[in-house]
Motif scaffolding. Structure first.
Motif, mmCIF file in Angstrom:
data_model
loop_
_atom_site.group_PDB
_atom_site.id
_atom_site.type_symbol
_atom_site.label_atom_id
_atom_site.label_comp_id
_atom_site.label_asym_id
_atom_site.label_seq_id
_atom_site.Cartn_x
_atom_site.Cartn_y
_atom_site.Cartn_z
ATOM 1 N N GLU A 177 1.965 10.161 -4.846
ATOM 2 C CA GLU A 177 2.661 11.393 -4.482
ATOM 3 C C GLU A 177 3.585 11.845 -5.607
ATOM 4 N N LEU A 178 4.220 10.901 -6.288
ATOM 5 C CA LEU A 178 5.078 11.246 -7.424
ATOM 6 C C LEU A 178 4.269 11.970 -8.500
ATOM 7 N N ILE A 179 3.093 11.424 -8.828
ATOM 8 C CA ILE A 179 2.253 12.036 -9.862
ATOM 9 C C ILE A 179 1.767 13.409 -9.424
ATOM 10 N N GLN A 180 1.308 13.498 -8.168
ATOM 11 C CA GLN A 180 0.820 14.774 -7.656
ATOM 12 C C GLN A 180 1.927 15.839 -7.677
ATOM 13 N N SER A 181 3.126 15.467 -7.245
ATOM 14 C CA SER A 181 4.240 16.421 -7.211
ATOM 15 C C SER A 181 4.697 16.793 -8.617
ATOM 16 N N LEU A 182 4.598 15.849 -9.539
ATOM 17 C CA LEU A 182 4.959 16.141 -10.935
ATOM 18 C C LEU A 182 4.048 17.222 -11.505
ATOM 19 N N VAL A 183 2.766 17.141 -11.203
ATOM 20 C CA VAL A 183 1.819 18.164 -11.676
ATOM 21 C C VAL A 183 2.143 19.512 -11.045
ATOM 22 N N PHE A 184 2.355 19.518 -9.731
ATOM 23 C CA PHE A 184 2.626 20.770 -9.017
ATOM 24 C C PHE A 184 3.942 21.396 -9.476
ATOM 25 N N LEU A 185 5.020 20.618 -9.419
ATOM 26 C CA LEU A 185 6.338 21.153 -9.775
ATOM 27 C C LEU A 185 6.440 21.451 -11.261
ATOM 28 N N TYR B 104 10.226 10.760 -0.025
ATOM 29 C CA TYR B 104 11.031 11.874 -0.522
ATOM 30 C C TYR B 104 11.694 11.531 -1.849
ATOM 31 N N ILE B 105 12.022 10.247 -2.053
ATOM 32 C CA ILE B 105 12.536 9.833 -3.360
ATOM 33 C C ILE B 105 11.505 10.125 -4.439
ATOM 34 N N ALA B 106 10.228 9.861 -4.142
ATOM 35 C CA ALA B 106 9.158 10.155 -5.103
ATOM 36 C C ALA B 106 9.123 11.648 -5.422
ATOM 37 N N LEU B 107 9.315 12.499 -4.401
ATOM 38 C CA LEU B 107 9.339 13.945 -4.633
ATOM 39 C C LEU B 107 10.498 14.335 -5.547
ATOM 40 N N MET B 108 11.653 13.702 -5.354
ATOM 41 C CA MET B 108 12.830 14.058 -6.143
ATOM 42 C C MET B 108 12.702 13.580 -7.591
ATOM 43 N N VAL B 109 12.169 12.387 -7.777
ATOM 44 C CA VAL B 109 11.931 11.899 -9.141
ATOM 45 C C VAL B 109 10.957 12.831 -9.858
ATOM 46 N N ALA B 110 9.935 13.276 -9.127
ATOM 47 C CA ALA B 110 8.980 14.228 -9.702
ATOM 48 C C ALA B 110 9.682 15.524 -10.085
ATOM 49 N N MET C 45 0.809 -1.198 0.000
ATOM 50 C CA MET C 45 0.000 0.000 0.000
ATOM 51 C C MET C 45 0.854 1.266 0.000
ATOM 52 N N CYS C 46 1.975 1.189 0.707
ATOM 53 C CA CYS C 46 2.870 2.351 0.743
ATOM 54 C C CYS C 46 3.445 2.637 -0.642
ATOM 55 N N PHE C 47 3.623 1.567 -1.443
ATOM 56 C CA PHE C 47 4.114 1.769 -2.809
ATOM 57 C C PHE C 47 3.105 2.568 -3.622
ATOM 58 N N LEU C 48 1.818 2.234 -3.485
ATOM 59 C CA LEU C 48 0.775 2.981 -4.191
ATOM 60 C C LEU C 48 0.798 4.450 -3.784
ATOM 61 N N ILE C 49 0.966 4.689 -2.488
ATOM 62 C CA ILE C 49 0.960 6.061 -1.982
ATOM 63 C C ILE C 49 2.153 6.837 -2.526
ATOM 64 N N ALA C 50 3.324 6.182 -2.609
ATOM 65 C CA ALA C 50 4.511 6.844 -3.159
ATOM 66 C C ALA C 50 4.311 7.196 -4.628
ATOM 67 N N VAL C 51 3.680 6.297 -5.377
ATOM 68 C CA VAL C 51 3.407 6.557 -6.802
ATOM 69 C C VAL C 51 2.437 7.721 -6.954
ATOM 70 N N CYS D 173 -5.212 9.925 -13.202
ATOM 71 C CA CYS D 173 -4.481 8.683 -12.911
ATOM 72 C C CYS D 173 -4.197 8.557 -11.422
ATOM 73 N N SER D 174 -3.803 9.662 -10.790
ATOM 74 C CA SER D 174 -3.477 9.596 -9.362
ATOM 75 C C SER D 174 -4.706 9.246 -8.537
ATOM 76 N N ILE D 175 -5.866 9.815 -8.883
ATOM 77 C CA ILE D 175 -7.101 9.499 -8.159
ATOM 78 C C ILE D 175 -7.465 8.024 -8.349
ATOM 79 N N SER D 176 -7.297 7.529 -9.580
ATOM 80 C CA SER D 176 -7.633 6.127 -9.876
ATOM 81 C C SER D 176 -6.710 5.169 -9.135
ATOM 82 N N ILE D 177 -5.409 5.477 -9.137
ATOM 83 C CA ILE D 177 -4.445 4.602 -8.450
ATOM 84 C C ILE D 177 -4.707 4.587 -6.953
ATOM 85 N N PHE D 178 -4.963 5.755 -6.390
ATOM 86 C CA PHE D 178 -5.243 5.830 -4.952
ATOM 87 C C PHE D 178 -6.521 5.063 -4.618
#
Length: 494
Positions: free
Chosen positions: A9-17, A151-157, A1-7, A187-192
């Protein structure tokens, strides 16, 4: 489940950044706002997005389950992006060349940005706590690893945003950028949502602010009660006197004389009061980080940015430090598998130790920045252009500092937060980010005012080559070191 959450967050941060890194160009080229106003609009957008995490954290702790909260905030953000997409692709909603937007066009823009800010603040406040809630709290190593991967997800984003998304915006226009952002949010809403049946979800426990106010009111009322002469006036207070936290903020112990106040409420109030000074010491770091997005970019424009015959942007230089830190975090996580039972190694990984290391390194990074800028000015005055890759050292150090402080804050504030206040406490790192940007503006203004009294303002001119940015960096280095000492004092007391 934590993997889904990291993914997610990556998508959400990609949109924001991906949008915020270059949004100032949308304000300039599409909406035709002046340069100064465009810069202020971007700063306000980012700052408000982060500050809203505190409001959302309070709402989540008090009223909204995290599953409902994320879907709600992400949907609001999606609606904002769809509105901006429609505006970017509809000429009637864009001002003519050399004209500023009409009232309706400006309102459309601000409504879209406002919805995005609410969504960004909401998801930032929800995801870290929700991810950590899925783990066994008896295994602190799991929680630490989760925040590292988060935080790795944030950096990849950040890497994808500064390359792919910026390239799309520059090559195909903002209509495509917003459209892709809308698809990513879907996609982020669907994955979550795919993990709904598997998530652990804690129910809101009511307003933490009300509980704190009750403790303060009860402690004040009982302290002023002159009829009491005993040191321990109730069974609850006598029992609580055996705990280590009894001697911290002792004036709150009198609240236990009230039958409606429990020990957990007093301890929770003390914990939050102890965390606030530690939170305050992280603002200085984010003030330093703000310089890498402003003055460092200007420095690069006066430096040699060529690789063979290709000229790169100053922002691209930050990619190398991001990749280096990304590899470093991965190696740290792998090392835990081999040395997980070593107490000395685990001591290094403790969140408050990581935060302290990060704050020290931020001071070093500003000292390096001061030396590099001094050398750049010297070379420029001699008719030479210094290589822009000299900026990489300070960027690497500052990125390393930010990773340790923010990652440590998320883990430290989550683990030390009182029950029912975890959303609120894990929102503090993002609030620190916003306050760091605002404090940077105040510090620059104050520095120019004071230095102007004794001669010329250090960074008050239009030409960076006539300013003394090196002295400003040296000041930041000194303030950061003092800030680290204050941090150590507060952590030891906590």
């Amino acid at each position: 489940m934590c993997f889904l959450i990291a993914v997610v967050e990556l998508i959400q941060s990609l949109v924001f950044l991906g949008n915020s890194m270059n949004l100032v160009r949308y304000f300039l080229n599409y909406m035709h706002y002046p340069v100064a106003q465009s810069s202020n609009m971007l700063t306000n957008f980012v700052g408000i997005s982060y500050l809203l995490t505190i409001v959302v954290g309070y709402i989540n702790d008090s009223y909204l389950p995290k599953l409902t909260a994320f879907v709600l905030y992400a949907t609001i953000e999606l609606l904002g992006v769809i509105l901006l997409t429609y505006q970017a692709k509809n000429p009637n909603l864009l001002p003519p060349e050399n004209e500023t937007p009409s009232t309706f066009q400006a309102a459309t823009l601000y409504i879209g940005l406002g919805a995005m800010a609410i969504g960004i603040g909401g998801t930032k406040a929800t995801m870290p706590t929700h991810g950590a809630d899925q783990l066994d709290h008896n295994k602190e190593g799991l929680i630490s690893s989760f925040f590292n991967w988060y935080y790795i997800a944030l950096m990849v984003a950040g890497i994808l945003a500064s390359t792919l998304m910026v390239w799309i915006e520059e090559s195909y226009g903002w209509g495509w950028s917003f459209m892709i952002s809308a698809l990513l949010l879907c996609c982020s809403i669907s994955i979550f949502s795919a993990g709904f049946s598997l998530y652990r979800c804690k129910k809101p426990s009511g307003s933490p602010i009300k509980r704190m106010i009750k403790v303060f009111v009860a402690s004040t009322r009982n302290t002023n009660d002159t009829r009491s002469v005993e040191v321990h006036q109730s069974v609850k207070e006598q029992s609580y006197a055996k705990e280590k936290s009894y001697n911290k903020f002792k004036f709150l112990n009198k609240a236990l004389n009230d039958d409606t106040i429990e020990v957990a409420q007093v301890e929770g109030t003390k914990s939050l009061l102890g965390l606030l000074p530690i939170f305050a010491t992280t603002i200085m770091l984010n003030c330093c980080v703000a310089q890498s997005m402003t003055f460092s970019v200007h420095q690069g424009n006066f430096m040699n940015r060529k690789i063979f015959n290709f000229t790169i942007t100053t922002q691209s230089i930050s990619l190398v430090p991001l990749v280096v830190i990304l590899v470093f975090i991965y190696l740290v996580e792998q090392s835990k598998r081999f040395y997980g039972n070593n107490k000395a190694i685990n001591k290094i990984y403790e969140p408050h130790v990581r935060m302290g290391v990060g704050l020290v390194v931020s001071s070093v990074s500003m000292a390096v920045a001061a030396v590099v800028e001094y050398k750049r000015l010297k070379e420029f005055n001699e008719g030479n252009l210094m290589s822009a890759f000299w900026l990489m050292t300070q960027t690497l150090l500052l990125t390393f500092s930010e990773v340790n402080v923010v990652g440590g804050m998320l883990e430290f504030f989550y683990s030390k937060a009182p029950n029912g206040m975890r959303n609120l406490c894990t929102s503090l790192p993002w609030c620190s980010n916003a306050m760091g940007y605002f404090f940077s503006t105040m510090l620059v203004t104050a520095c120019n005012s004071v230095s102007g009294i004794f001669g010329e303002a250090w960074i008050g001119g239009q030409d960076l080559n006539q300013d003394r940015l090196d002295l400003f960096y040296a000041l930041l280095s000194f303030l950061s070191f003092i800030n680290f000492i204050v941090f150590v004092i507060f952590v030891r007391r906590f």
